[in-house]
Design a protein around this motif. Structure first.
Motif, short mmCIF file in Angstrom:
data_model
loop_
_atom_site.label_atom_id
_atom_site.label_comp_id
_atom_site.label_asym_id
_atom_site.label_seq_id
_atom_site.Cartn_x
_atom_site.Cartn_y
_atom_site.Cartn_z
N ARG A 3 0.83 -1.21 0.00
CA ARG A 3 0.00 0.00 0.00
C ARG A 3 0.86 1.26 0.00
NH1 ARG A 3 -4.13 -2.21 4.64
NH2 ARG A 3 -5.32 -3.59 3.27
N PHE A 4 1.88 1.28 0.87
CA PHE A 4 2.78 2.43 0.91
C PHE A 4 3.48 2.63 -0.44
CE2 PHE A 4 3.07 1.87 5.69
CZ PHE A 4 2.49 3.10 5.99
N THR A 5 3.87 1.53 -1.06
CA THR A 5 4.57 1.61 -2.34
C THR A 5 3.66 2.18 -3.42
OG1 THR A 5 5.97 -0.25 -1.71
CG2 THR A 5 5.86 0.29 -4.06
N LEU A 6 2.44 1.74 -3.46
CA LEU A 6 1.50 2.27 -4.45
C LEU A 6 1.27 3.77 -4.23
CD1 LEU A 6 -0.18 1.67 -6.92
CD2 LEU A 6 -2.06 1.01 -5.42
N VAL A 7 1.08 4.17 -2.99
CA VAL A 7 0.92 5.60 -2.68
C VAL A 7 2.19 6.36 -3.09
CG1 VAL A 7 0.74 7.27 -0.79
CG2 VAL A 7 -0.79 5.30 -0.86
N GLY A 8 3.35 5.78 -2.80
CA GLY A 8 4.61 6.41 -3.18
C GLY A 8 4.74 6.57 -4.68
N LEU A 9 4.28 5.59 -5.44
CA LEU A 9 4.34 5.69 -6.90
C LEU A 9 3.41 6.79 -7.42
CD1 LEU A 9 4.51 1.93 -7.91
CD2 LEU A 9 6.33 3.65 -8.09
N VAL A 10 2.24 6.90 -6.84
CA VAL A 10 1.33 7.98 -7.24
C VAL A 10 1.94 9.34 -6.89
CG1 VAL A 10 -0.93 9.03 -6.80
CG2 VAL A 10 -0.75 6.55 -7.13
N LEU A 11 2.53 9.45 -5.71
CA LEU A 11 3.18 10.71 -5.33
C LEU A 11 4.41 11.00 -6.20
CD1 LEU A 11 2.86 10.42 -1.45
CD2 LEU A 11 1.78 12.15 -2.91
N LEU A 12 5.13 9.96 -6.58
CA LEU A 12 6.25 10.14 -7.50
C LEU A 12 5.75 10.66 -8.85
CD1 LEU A 12 9.19 9.92 -8.39
CD2 LEU A 12 8.82 7.47 -8.77
N LEU A 13 4.66 10.10 -9.32
CA LEU A 13 4.06 10.60 -10.57
C LEU A 13 3.70 12.08 -10.44
CD1 LEU A 13 2.83 10.27 -13.40
CD2 LEU A 13 0.75 9.45 -12.28
N CYS A 14 3.08 12.45 -9.35
CA CYS A 14 2.72 13.85 -9.12
C CYS A 14 3.96 14.74 -9.05
CB CYS A 14 1.89 13.99 -7.84
SG CYS A 14 0.27 13.19 -7.94
N THR A 15 5.01 14.24 -8.42
CA THR A 15 6.26 15.00 -8.33
C THR A 15 6.85 15.22 -9.72
OG1 THR A 15 6.71 13.99 -6.17
CG2 THR A 15 8.55 15.07 -7.26
N LEU A 16 6.90 14.17 -10.51
CA LEU A 16 7.44 14.29 -11.86
C LEU A 16 6.64 15.27 -12.70
CD1 LEU A 16 8.24 10.56 -12.62
CD2 LEU A 16 9.88 12.42 -12.54
N ILE A 17 5.33 15.18 -12.63
CA ILE A 17 4.48 16.07 -13.41
C ILE A 17 4.65 17.51 -12.95
CG2 ILE A 17 2.06 16.64 -13.88
CD1 ILE A 17 3.29 14.20 -15.43
N SER A 18 4.71 17.72 -11.66
CA SER A 18 4.90 19.06 -11.12
C SER A 18 6.27 19.63 -11.51
CB SER A 18 4.74 19.02 -9.59
OG SER A 18 4.79 20.29 -9.04
N ALA A 19 7.31 18.80 -11.44
CA ALA A 19 8.65 19.25 -11.83
C ALA A 19 8.69 19.58 -13.32
CB ALA A 19 9.68 18.17 -11.49
N LEU A 20 8.05 18.76 -14.13
CA LEU A 20 7.98 19.05 -15.56
C LEU A 20 7.27 20.37 -15.82
CD1 LEU A 20 7.16 15.61 -17.22
CD2 LEU A 20 9.16 17.05 -17.64
N LEU A 21 6.18 20.59 -15.11
CA LEU A 21 5.45 21.84 -15.27
C LEU A 21 6.34 23.04 -14.94
CD1 LEU A 21 2.82 23.32 -15.92
CD2 LEU A 21 2.18 23.03 -13.50
N LEU A 22 7.04 22.96 -13.84
CA LEU A 22 7.92 24.05 -13.43
C LEU A 22 9.00 24.30 -14.49
CD1 LEU A 22 8.97 26.10 -11.37
CD2 LEU A 22 10.26 24.23 -10.32
N ILE A 23 9.67 23.25 -14.91
CA ILE A 23 10.76 23.40 -15.88
C ILE A 23 10.23 23.92 -17.21
CG2 ILE A 23 12.45 22.11 -17.26
CD1 ILE A 23 12.74 20.28 -14.70
N LEU A 24 9.15 23.36 -17.69
CA LEU A 24 8.63 23.77 -19.00
C LEU A 24 8.08 25.19 -18.96
CD1 LEU A 24 7.03 20.44 -20.26
CD2 LEU A 24 9.19 21.51 -20.98
#
Length: 163
Positions: free
Chosen positions: A103-124
């Motif tokens: 469960r923690f791993t799945l939540v971590g993967l969703v949060l990682l996805l959100c982090t990546l998307i947010s970082a991409l938004l900032l950079i772009l």
């Protein structure tokens, strides 16, 4: 075998053997995700100390803060299986540990996805127009979801429907 154990089709293992196997598999998965999120978070933490950081507009600073918080949350969720295991170690709770760690791993993967998307938004947003940045980030979100989640959900539903 105990009455509460349901063997997986094609496998002849006890409840404890299954928990050991699933734990080993989960640890391999978590190692990959942990490495990625920790490198991303380390990079993000250094951004605030660069000369160009002062030039960021308030919306971009807000995106940065959200991105760092998401990265920290993802790191916490992906490290949680280790602390959970360490706290319950020796109490014969391996099957429960595997469930919680998953469960923690799945939540971590969703949060990682959100982090990546947010970082991409900032950079772009810094390098191209805001509107194009949003469209490219949306495309990346669809891509990541299509790679990380959609096939697994599709296979689970198809297998469940067929059985």
């Amino acid at each position: 075998m105990r009455d509460d154990y349901q063997p997986a089709p094609g496998r002849h293992e006890t409840r404890e053997q299954r928990a050991d196997r699933r734990w080993a598999e989960l640890l391999q998965e978590v190692r990959v995700a942990q490495t990625g999120v920790q490198i991303l978070l380390a990079f993000l933490l250094t951004v605030a100390f660069t000369p160009r950081f002062e030039d960021l507009a308030d919306p971009d600073r807000n995106i940065y803060v959200v991105t760092v918080l998401l990265g920290a949350a993802a790191t916490g969720a992906l490290i949680a299986p280790v602390s959970f295991h360490r706290i319950v170690f020796g109490h014969r709770l391996k099957p429960e540990t595997v469930v919680w760690a998953s469960r923690f791993t799945l939540v971590g993967l969703v949060l990682l996805l959100c982090t990546l998307i947010s970082a991409l938004l900032l950079i772009l947003r810094v390098v191209i127009s805001d509107q194009l940045a949003v469209w490219l980030v949306f495309g990346a979100l669809v891509w990541f979801a299509s790679c990380w989640f959609v096939p697994a959900v599709w296979v689970r539903r198809r297998t469940h429907r067929d059985s």
